[in-house]
Design an enzyme around this catalytic site. Structure first.
Site, PDB file in Angstrom:
ATOM      1  N   CYS A 142      69.040  29.013 -25.573  1.00 45.63           N
ATOM      2  CA  CYS A 142      69.072  29.322 -24.132  1.00 45.63           C
ATOM      3  C   CYS A 142      69.513  30.743 -23.788  1.00 45.63           C
ATOM      4  O   CYS A 142      68.883  31.403 -22.956  1.00 45.63           O
ATOM      5  CB  CYS A 142      69.979  28.326 -23.423  1.00 45.63           C
ATOM      6  SG  CYS A 142      69.477  26.618 -23.623  1.00 45.63           S
ATOM      7  N   ARG A 177      76.182  39.259 -33.725  1.00 45.23           N
ATOM      8  CA  ARG A 177      75.222  38.681 -34.668  1.00 45.23           C
ATOM      9  C   ARG A 177      75.581  37.236 -34.969  1.00 45.23           C
ATOM     10  O   ARG A 177      75.448  36.750 -36.099  1.00 45.23           O
ATOM     11  CB  ARG A 177      75.137  39.522 -35.949  1.00 45.23           C
ATOM     12  CG  ARG A 177      73.863  39.237 -36.737  1.00 45.23           C
ATOM     13  CD  ARG A 177      73.420  40.361 -37.685  1.00 45.23           C
ATOM     14  NE  ARG A 177      74.406  40.694 -38.672  1.00 45.23           N
ATOM     15  CZ  ARG A 177      74.911  41.918 -38.841  1.00 45.23           C
ATOM     16  NH1 ARG A 177      74.526  42.912 -38.052  1.00 45.23           N
ATOM     17  NH2 ARG A 177      75.809  42.151 -39.773  1.00 45.23           N
ATOM     18  N   SER A 178      76.042  36.523 -33.951  1.00 44.32           N
ATOM     19  CA  SER A 178      76.332  35.101 -34.121  1.00 44.32           C
ATOM     20  C   SER A 178      75.027  34.353 -34.341  1.00 44.32           C
ATOM     21  O   SER A 178      73.953  34.780 -33.910  1.00 44.32           O
ATOM     22  CB  SER A 178      77.045  34.545 -32.885  1.00 44.32           C
ATOM     23  OG  SER A 178      76.146  34.478 -31.782  1.00 44.32           O
ATOM     24  N   ASP A 200      77.609  43.930 -35.874  1.00 45.71           N
ATOM     25  CA  ASP A 200      78.800  43.085 -35.814  1.00 45.71           C
ATOM     26  C   ASP A 200      79.885  43.707 -36.685  1.00 45.71           C
ATOM     27  O   ASP A 200      79.719  44.820 -37.193  1.00 45.71           O
ATOM     28  CB  ASP A 200      78.494  41.630 -36.186  1.00 45.71           C
ATOM     29  CG  ASP A 200      78.344  41.389 -37.691  1.00 45.71           C
ATOM     30  OD1 ASP A 200      78.301  42.373 -38.465  1.00 45.71           O
ATOM     31  OD2 ASP A 200      78.282  40.219 -38.090  1.00 45.71           O
TER      32      ASP A 200
END
Length: 310
Positions: A142, A177-178, A200
């Site tokens: 999302c 950068r999850s 990150d």
């Protein structure tokens, strides 16, 4: 330089209106269940937004507060409950690999967040449909999808260029950068033709799309560079660092940059408008609209499959 601030509420309005009209005209009541197994303030705020937006558009939303140890079993129950059309989990729960496991516990036919293994695999490999019939589009995470819709809204995507290449020539930085937001977002932008610097704490990677094949999936390369070197190259800078301590220095930004913040904290300095041509301070309302959009899609997939069985 005059900077235009774009609010998430403005971008989400057309999506929300379409969802509301669709639900009313079709006389349906799609049901979304959200699982909250933490005390994270950002997660609780997201749950509040979700509940409020669903009430306004006609989606039935049920927040289920559970313990961490109950969560997996409760997800399984919801997977098997035919009255439930969509499932979401407010992360982080345990963090790390255990959260990745939980994401794949959600049935792909109810995964409104697009975080199960199949959808993640498809995002990274630029596979845009769930099967070979190309009748069911993949569910996209999302918040990354919200960022894409915002970029389309403000004209960063070039509609003159053929679909799948509309970010050609754009250089974008994603500061996060999850596995839930930053990495899939970088992949999606690269798959649409952009050169993406993914940043990150562990370093910088560059995401680019493979060549020679139509809609080829992205490639990733570790690079020996600093933030100070790459940020001045970027047409768009997207930040998502979950702490108010992190600030992207305005001095590094290119004149006329598009600046988007998807963190619950403000990651840009107060003078961001002195450099940016467009500033989007938050994306939350667009994220919820994409959540509902995904829910309607899954509702229809489930009903179409039921009709075929009958």
């Amino acid at each position: 330089m005059s900077c235009k601030t774009i609010l998430a509420s403005k971008v989400s309005a057309s999506f929300r209106n379409q969802i509301k009209e669709d639900i009313k005209e079709r006389n349906i009541k799609p049901k979304l269940v959200g699982f909250l197994a933490n005390e994270d303030p950002a997660a609780m705020k997201y749950a509040e937004w979700t509940s409020k937006t669903c009430a306004e558009t006609g989606v039935e939303f049920e927040l289920r507060k559970v313990t961490k140890l109950e969560l997996e079993a409760k997800i399984t129950e919801a997977n098997e409950d035919q009255s439930v059309n969509g499932i979401m989990v407010y992360y982080p729960v345990f963090g790390g690999k255990q959260d990745l496991y939980l994401q794949s516990c959600v049935s792909e036919l109810k995964d409104v967040e697009g975080l199960c293994h199949k959808f993640v695999h498809n995002v990274y490999h630029n596979i845009r449909f769930m099967d070979d019939t190309e009748t069911m589009k993949c569910i996209i995470p999302c918040t990354p999808l919200a960022c894409v819709k915002i970029l389309e809204y403000i004209g960063v995507y070039n509609p003159v260029i053929p679909y799948g290449n509309r970010l050609y020539g754009r250089t974008i930085a994603v500061i996060n950068r999850s596995e839930i937001v930053g990495r899939p977002l970088a992949a999606m932008l690269a798959n649409d033709g952009a050169k993406v610097f993914s940043v990150d704490v562990n370093g910088i990677q560059v995401f680019t799309r493979g060549t020679g094949i139509k809609l080829a999936h992205h490639q990733v390369e570790d690079i020996d560079a600093t933030v100070e070197e790459i940020i001045p190259q970027c047409d768009v800078v997207i930040t998502g660092v979950p702490t108010p301590k992190y600030k992207m220095p305005t001095s590094l930004l290119k004149d006329g940059v598009v600046a988007i913040n998807f963190s619950s904290s403000a990651n840009f300095e107060d003078d961001i408008k002195s450099k940016a041509s467009i500033f989007v301070p938050s994306v939350g309302k667009v994220t919820v609209a994409m959540l509902e959009r995904n829910l309607l899609r899954l509702h229809d997939y489930q009903n179409n499959l039921t009709e075929k069985k009958n």
